[in-house]
Design an enzyme around this catalytic site. Structure first.
Site, PDB file in Angstrom:
ATOM      1  CG  ASN A   1      -1.848   1.125   1.313  1.00  0.00           C
ATOM      2  OD1 ASN A   1      -1.450   2.257   1.059  1.00  0.00           O
ATOM      3  ND2 ASN A   1      -3.092   0.872   1.662  1.00  0.00           N
ATOM      4  CD  GLU A  55      -7.252  -6.305   2.921  1.00  0.00           C
ATOM      5  OE1 GLU A  55      -7.370  -6.317   1.678  1.00  0.00           O
ATOM      6  OE2 GLU A  55      -6.465  -5.561   3.536  1.00  0.00           O
ATOM      7  CG  HIS A  87      -8.210   4.221   1.013  1.00  0.00           C
ATOM      8  ND1 HIS A  87      -8.401   4.074   2.371  1.00  0.00           N
ATOM      9  CD2 HIS A  87      -9.399   4.642   0.523  1.00  0.00           C
ATOM     10  CE1 HIS A  87      -9.658   4.398   2.669  1.00  0.00           C
ATOM     11  NE2 HIS A  87     -10.275   4.747   1.557  1.00  0.00           N
ATOM     12  CD  GLU A 102      -7.042  -0.275   0.923  1.00  0.00           C
ATOM     13  OE1 GLU A 102      -7.092   0.802   1.546  1.00  0.00           O
ATOM     14  OE2 GLU A 102      -6.317  -1.208   1.266  1.00  0.00           O
ATOM     15  CB  THR A 155      -9.496   1.937   7.184  1.00  0.00           C
ATOM     16  OG1 THR A 155      -9.061   2.705   6.067  1.00  0.00           O
ATOM     17  CG2 THR A 155     -10.833   1.313   6.885  1.00  0.00           C
ATOM     18  NE  ARG A 159      -7.585  11.501   5.460  1.00  0.00           N
ATOM     19  CZ  ARG A 159      -8.144  10.943   6.543  1.00  0.00           C
ATOM     20  NH1 ARG A 159      -7.447  10.114   7.300  1.00  0.00           N
ATOM     21  NH2 ARG A 159      -9.386  11.206   6.865  1.00  0.00           N
ATOM     22  CG  HIS A 160      -3.536   8.840   1.579  1.00  0.00           C
ATOM     23  ND1 HIS A 160      -4.392   8.166   0.750  1.00  0.00           N
ATOM     24  CD2 HIS A 160      -3.829   8.426   2.843  1.00  0.00           C
ATOM     25  CE1 HIS A 160      -5.162   7.375   1.470  1.00  0.00           C
ATOM     26  NE2 HIS A 160      -4.864   7.508   2.753  1.00  0.00           N
ATOM     27  NE  ARG A 185      -9.330   8.519   4.306  1.00  0.00           N
ATOM     28  CZ  ARG A 185      -9.540   7.629   5.295  1.00  0.00           C
ATOM     29  NH1 ARG A 185      -8.746   6.598   5.439  1.00  0.00           N
ATOM     30  NH2 ARG A 185     -10.529   7.801   6.130  1.00  0.00           N
ATOM     31  CG  HIS A 203       0.618   6.302   4.840  1.00  0.00           C
ATOM     32  ND1 HIS A 203      -0.262   7.334   5.070  1.00  0.00           N
ATOM     33  CD2 HIS A 203      -0.007   5.168   5.239  1.00  0.00           C
ATOM     34  CE1 HIS A 203      -1.370   6.844   5.610  1.00  0.00           C
ATOM     35  NE2 HIS A 203      -1.243   5.535   5.719  1.00  0.00           N
ATOM     36  CG  HIS A 210      -5.534  -1.453   9.186  1.00  0.00           C
ATOM     37  ND1 HIS A 210      -5.096  -0.831  10.319  1.00  0.00           N
ATOM     38  CD2 HIS A 210      -6.002  -0.472   8.387  1.00  0.00           C
ATOM     39  CE1 HIS A 210      -5.318   0.466  10.222  1.00  0.00           C
ATOM     40  NE2 HIS A 210      -5.862   0.712   9.049  1.00  0.00           N
TER      41      HIS A 210
HETATM   42  N1  PXP Z   1      -6.010  -3.180   4.003  1.00  0.00           N
HETATM   43  C1  PXP Z   1      -6.967  -2.222   4.002  1.00  0.00           C
HETATM   44  C2  PXP Z   1      -8.332  -2.589   3.553  1.00  0.00           C
HETATM   45  C3  PXP Z   1      -6.674  -0.902   4.400  1.00  0.00           C
HETATM   46  O1  PXP Z   1      -7.643   0.030   4.405  1.00  0.00           O
HETATM   47  C4  PXP Z   1      -5.352  -0.574   4.762  1.00  0.00           C
HETATM   48  C5  PXP Z   1      -5.019   0.829   5.131  1.00  0.00           C
HETATM   49  O2  PXP Z   1      -5.247   1.669   4.056  1.00  0.00           O
HETATM   50  C6  PXP Z   1      -4.385  -1.587   4.715  1.00  0.00           C
HETATM   51  C7  PXP Z   1      -4.749  -2.883   4.368  1.00  0.00           C
HETATM   52  C8  PXP Z   1      -2.955  -1.328   5.054  1.00  0.00           C
HETATM   53  O3  PXP Z   1      -2.823  -0.929   6.371  1.00  0.00           O
HETATM   54  P1  PXP Z   1      -1.441  -0.372   6.898  1.00  0.00           P
HETATM   55  O4  PXP Z   1      -1.141   0.857   6.121  1.00  0.00           O
HETATM   56  O5  PXP Z   1      -1.681  -0.142   8.336  1.00  0.00           O
HETATM   57  O6  PXP Z   1      -0.412  -1.457   6.637  1.00  0.00           O
END
Ligand code: PXP
Length: 249
Positions: free
Chosen positions: A12, A156, A48, A75, A106, A54-55, A50, A15, A199
């Site tokens: 992901n 997920e 993601h 996402e 999330t 924001r990102h 949003r 960030h 997550h």
């Molecule tokens: N899976 C989903 C569905 C998420 O929303 C996120 C965060 O955007 C992640 C995985 C990844 O989480 P993290 O950034 O904490 O590793």
């Protein structure tokens, strides 16, 4: 039980965009990060989009769709705006997530059981467009059953609570949450769903989740981007890949 398939790593890149947006410039470029992730052993890229952008931005999604060789997992919240964007791009996968403007990340899984009819309207057109549709859920039986009923291909499982308990050294609660994830991974698989998880995962927490035989994909972002500050992005991802593979074998 033997693993039901190889374990994929979805990186992901949200960030990387968070850092870029802190200055409103073009560096660091999340698409460059996606390319490095591929070189480091990622099987897919997750982003993601949003509501408040924001990102990840709309322009990032345009570029990911045209420049990325790995499959994109988009996402998004179940809103008409996001559905229109997803149907325009037709990414490999769409993961429906809950979204609240005031949250930092999330925070929980999607409330599927109480919102089946509305969510079903999002899944059908996405599936028709050829997207693999997943729903981000807590390790909770009614939510998983509802996801199956409304036609999701994938659930997920939200690993955030397990990771939070681990970080706070709340050993019993951490163990209980892992037991729930273990049970619900098996339950979802037996219902015919593909099982993913993610997550909050970090080097210290990834092993037990990677070892769940029904789980075939982990999506990991924040930790990898943070760790990249200290050891570089490719190395931070390669180490995660190594830990996942070690837990799997
Ligand atoms: N899976 C989903 C569905 C998420 O929303 C996120 C965060 O955007 C992640 C995985 C990844 O989480 P993290 O950034 O904490 O590793």
């Amino acid at each position: 039980m033997d693993p039901v398939g190889p374990l994929r790593l979805g990186v992901n890149i949200d960030h990387v965009a968070t850092v870029r947006n802190a200055r409103g410039v073009v560096h660091p470029d999340p698409i460059r990060a996606a390319n490095l992730a591929e070189a480091a052993g990622a099987d897919g890229i997750t982003a993601h989009l949003r509501e408040d952008r924001r990102h990840i931005s709309d322009g990032d999604i345009d570029r990911l769709m045209t420049e990325l060789t790995l499959p994109l997992n988009l996402e998004m919240a179940a809103t008409d705006e996001m559905l229109e964007i997803a149907l325009r791009h037709k990414p490999h996968a769409v993961c429906l997530v809950p979204e609240r403007r005031e949250e930092r990340t999330t925070e929980g899984g999607l409330e599927v059981a109480r919102d089946e009819n509305r969510l079903a309207h999002f899944i059908a057109p996405l599936a028709e467009a050829g997207c693999r549709v997943s729903i981000f859920v807590a390790a909770d039986r009614p939510q998983i059953e509802a996801a199956r009923r409304i036609g999701a291909n994938v659930v997920e499982l939200h690993t955030g609570a397990y990771c939070d308990f681990h970080a706070a050294d709340r050993v019993d609660e951490c163990r209980a949450e892992l037991a729930r994830l273990t049970e619900m991974a098996a339950f979802a698989f037996d219902l015919g769903l593909e099982v993913h998880a993610g997550h909050g995962l970090a080097y210290e927490t990834v092993g037990p989740v990677a070892a769940l035989p029904q789980v075939v994909e982990l999506n990991i972002g924040h930790f990898l981007v943070g760790e990249a500050i200290f050891r570089g992005l490719e190395d931070s991802i390669a180490e995660m890949r190594r830990l996942m593979d070690a837990a799997r074998s």
